[in-house]
Design a protein around this motif. Structure first.
Motif, PDB file in Angstrom:
ATOM      1  N   MET A 199       6.340 -11.826   7.757  1.00 61.35           N
ATOM      2  CA  MET A 199       6.105 -11.132   6.489  1.00 61.35           C
ATOM      3  C   MET A 199       4.614 -10.819   6.339  1.00 61.35           C
ATOM      4  SD  MET A 199       8.565 -13.479   4.135  1.00 61.35           S
ATOM      5  CE  MET A 199       8.632 -12.386   2.717  1.00 61.35           C
ATOM      6  N   SER A 200       4.322  -9.851   5.479  1.00 67.49           N
ATOM      7  CA  SER A 200       2.921  -9.523   5.205  1.00 67.49           C
ATOM      8  C   SER A 200       2.441 -10.257   3.951  1.00 67.49           C
ATOM      9  CB  SER A 200       2.751  -8.016   5.001  1.00 67.49           C
ATOM     10  OG  SER A 200       3.342  -7.616   3.781  1.00 67.49           O
ATOM     11  N   ILE A 201       1.138 -10.317   3.799  1.00 69.91           N
ATOM     12  CA  ILE A 201       0.557 -10.891   2.589  1.00 69.91           C
ATOM     13  C   ILE A 201       1.064 -10.112   1.377  1.00 69.91           C
ATOM     14  CG2 ILE A 201      -1.596 -11.194   1.296  1.00 69.91           C
ATOM     15  CD1 ILE A 201      -2.995 -11.650   4.018  1.00 69.91           C
ATOM     16  N   GLY A 202       1.094  -8.794   1.501  1.00 69.96           N
ATOM     17  CA  GLY A 202       1.550  -7.945   0.400  1.00 69.96           C
ATOM     18  C   GLY A 202       2.969  -8.257  -0.038  1.00 69.96           C
ATOM     19  N   GLU A 203       3.859  -8.502   0.926  1.00 68.21           N
ATOM     20  CA  GLU A 203       5.252  -8.843   0.580  1.00 68.21           C
ATOM     21  C   GLU A 203       5.311 -10.120  -0.247  1.00 68.21           C
ATOM     22  OE1 GLU A 203       8.459  -8.171   3.775  1.00 68.21           O
ATOM     23  OE2 GLU A 203       6.568  -8.346   4.882  1.00 68.21           O
ATOM     24  N   VAL A 204       4.555 -11.110   0.181  1.00 69.55           N
ATOM     25  CA  VAL A 204       4.556 -12.400  -0.519  1.00 69.55           C
ATOM     26  C   VAL A 204       3.961 -12.236  -1.914  1.00 69.55           C
ATOM     27  CG1 VAL A 204       3.745 -14.788  -0.465  1.00 69.55           C
ATOM     28  CG2 VAL A 204       4.460 -13.676   1.668  1.00 69.55           C
ATOM     29  N   LEU A 205       2.860 -11.507  -2.019  1.00 68.86           N
ATOM     30  CA  LEU A 205       2.233 -11.296  -3.321  1.00 68.86           C
ATOM     31  C   LEU A 205       3.124 -10.506  -4.261  1.00 68.86           C
ATOM     32  CD1 LEU A 205      -1.439 -10.548  -2.264  1.00 68.86           C
ATOM     33  CD2 LEU A 205      -0.616 -12.562  -3.501  1.00 68.86           C
ATOM     34  N   LEU A 233      -7.014  -9.741  -0.495  1.00 66.21           N
ATOM     35  CA  LEU A 233      -5.554  -9.722  -0.596  1.00 66.21           C
ATOM     36  C   LEU A 233      -4.965  -8.335  -0.797  1.00 66.21           C
ATOM     37  CD1 LEU A 233      -5.047 -12.897  -2.782  1.00 66.21           C
ATOM     38  CD2 LEU A 233      -4.980 -12.687  -0.292  1.00 66.21           C
ATOM     39  N   TYR A 234      -5.769  -7.390  -1.187  1.00 66.78           N
ATOM     40  CA  TYR A 234      -5.237  -6.060  -1.469  1.00 66.78           C
ATOM     41  C   TYR A 234      -5.810  -4.986  -0.553  1.00 66.78           C
ATOM     42  CZ  TYR A 234      -3.416  -8.634  -5.334  1.00 66.78           C
ATOM     43  OH  TYR A 234      -2.757  -9.578  -6.067  1.00 66.78           O
ATOM     44  N   CYS A 235      -6.425  -5.405   0.545  1.00 68.84           N
ATOM     45  CA  CYS A 235      -6.931  -4.438   1.510  1.00 68.84           C
ATOM     46  C   CYS A 235      -5.756  -3.887   2.338  1.00 68.84           C
ATOM     47  CB  CYS A 235      -7.989  -5.075   2.406  1.00 68.84           C
ATOM     48  SG  CYS A 235      -7.349  -6.225   3.634  1.00 68.84           S
ATOM     49  N   PRO A 236      -5.955  -2.812   3.058  1.00 66.27           N
ATOM     50  CA  PRO A 236      -4.853  -2.228   3.846  1.00 66.27           C
ATOM     51  C   PRO A 236      -4.218  -3.211   4.829  1.00 66.27           C
ATOM     52  CG  PRO A 236      -6.667  -0.682   3.720  1.00 66.27           C
ATOM     53  CD  PRO A 236      -7.146  -1.976   3.111  1.00 66.27           C
ATOM     54  N   HIS A 237      -4.991  -4.133   5.362  1.00 64.27           N
ATOM     55  CA  HIS A 237      -4.444  -5.103   6.305  1.00 64.27           C
ATOM     56  C   HIS A 237      -3.420  -6.032   5.645  1.00 64.27           C
ATOM     57  CE1 HIS A 237      -7.107  -3.953   9.522  1.00 64.27           C
ATOM     58  NE2 HIS A 237      -8.118  -4.008   8.675  1.00 64.27           N
ATOM     59  N   ALA A 238      -3.559  -6.252   4.362  1.00 63.67           N
ATOM     60  CA  ALA A 238      -2.652  -7.160   3.649  1.00 63.67           C
ATOM     61  C   ALA A 238      -1.220  -6.633   3.630  1.00 63.67           C
ATOM     62  CB  ALA A 238      -3.140  -7.397   2.220  1.00 63.67           C
ATOM     63  N   THR A 239      -1.065  -5.340   3.795  1.00 61.29           N
ATOM     64  CA  THR A 239       0.283  -4.785   3.833  1.00 61.29           C
ATOM     65  C   THR A 239       0.716  -4.410   5.242  1.00 61.29           C
ATOM     66  OG1 THR A 239      -0.563  -2.567   3.343  1.00 61.29           O
ATOM     67  CG2 THR A 239       0.177  -3.900   1.477  1.00 61.29           C
ATOM     68  N   ALA A 240      -0.238  -4.296   6.164  1.00 56.44           N
ATOM     69  CA  ALA A 240       0.088  -3.855   7.521  1.00 56.44           C
ATOM     70  C   ALA A 240       0.277  -5.012   8.497  1.00 56.44           C
ATOM     71  CB  ALA A 240      -1.011  -2.926   8.033  1.00 56.44           C
ATOM     72  N   GLU A 241      -0.447  -6.087   8.316  1.00 53.99           N
ATOM     73  CA  GLU A 241      -0.390  -7.221   9.248  1.00 53.99           C
ATOM     74  C   GLU A 241       0.629  -8.256   8.804  1.00 53.99           C
ATOM     75  OE1 GLU A 241      -4.936  -7.691  10.889  1.00 53.99           O
ATOM     76  OE2 GLU A 241      -4.375  -8.815   9.115  1.00 53.99           O
ATOM     77  N   SER A 242       1.214  -8.930   9.782  1.00 57.42           N
ATOM     78  CA  SER A 242       2.080 -10.068   9.476  1.00 57.42           C
ATOM     79  C   SER A 242       1.202 -11.266   9.110  1.00 57.42           C
ATOM     80  CB  SER A 242       2.942 -10.418  10.692  1.00 57.42           C
ATOM     81  OG  SER A 242       2.124 -10.926  11.732  1.00 57.42           O
ATOM     82  N   LEU A 243       1.811 -12.273   8.518  1.00 51.67           N
ATOM     83  CA  LEU A 243       1.067 -13.505   8.229  1.00 51.67           C
ATOM     84  C   LEU A 243       0.506 -14.085   9.517  1.00 51.67           C
ATOM     85  CD1 LEU A 243       3.394 -15.248   5.620  1.00 51.67           C
ATOM     86  CD2 LEU A 243       1.311 -13.926   5.192  1.00 51.67           C
TER      87      LEU A 243
END
Length: 67
Positions: free
Chosen positions: A7-13, A31-41
């Motif tokens: 999962m991504s940080i964005g999904e969890v948030l 937490l809200y940078c593009p990587h937070a939605t593109a990268e997995s934990l």
């Protein structure tokens, strides 16, 4: 909710903003940078030198206590 390392940080948030504190404790402050939605934990932990298994464990504990 059950968190896993794919999962991504964005999904969890999006599931609950209260988890932000845990990410901060693991050195993940953007937490809200593009990587937070593109990268997995797993990828985020590798980039920050953090233990993904411990992060997932703490996130799942948080959700179990705050569901």
């Amino acid at each position: 909710m059950t968190v896993d390392k794919t999962m991504s940080i964005g999904e969890v948030l999006r599931a609950n903003q209260g988890t932000a504190r845990i990410f901060m404790e693991f050195g993940m402050h953007c937490l809200y940078c593009p990587h937070a939605t593109a990268e997995s934990l797993e990828e985020a932990c590798a980039a920050h030198g953090a233990n993904v298994d411990e992060l997932v464990h703490q996130l799942n504990e948080w959700f179990a206590e705050n569901a």
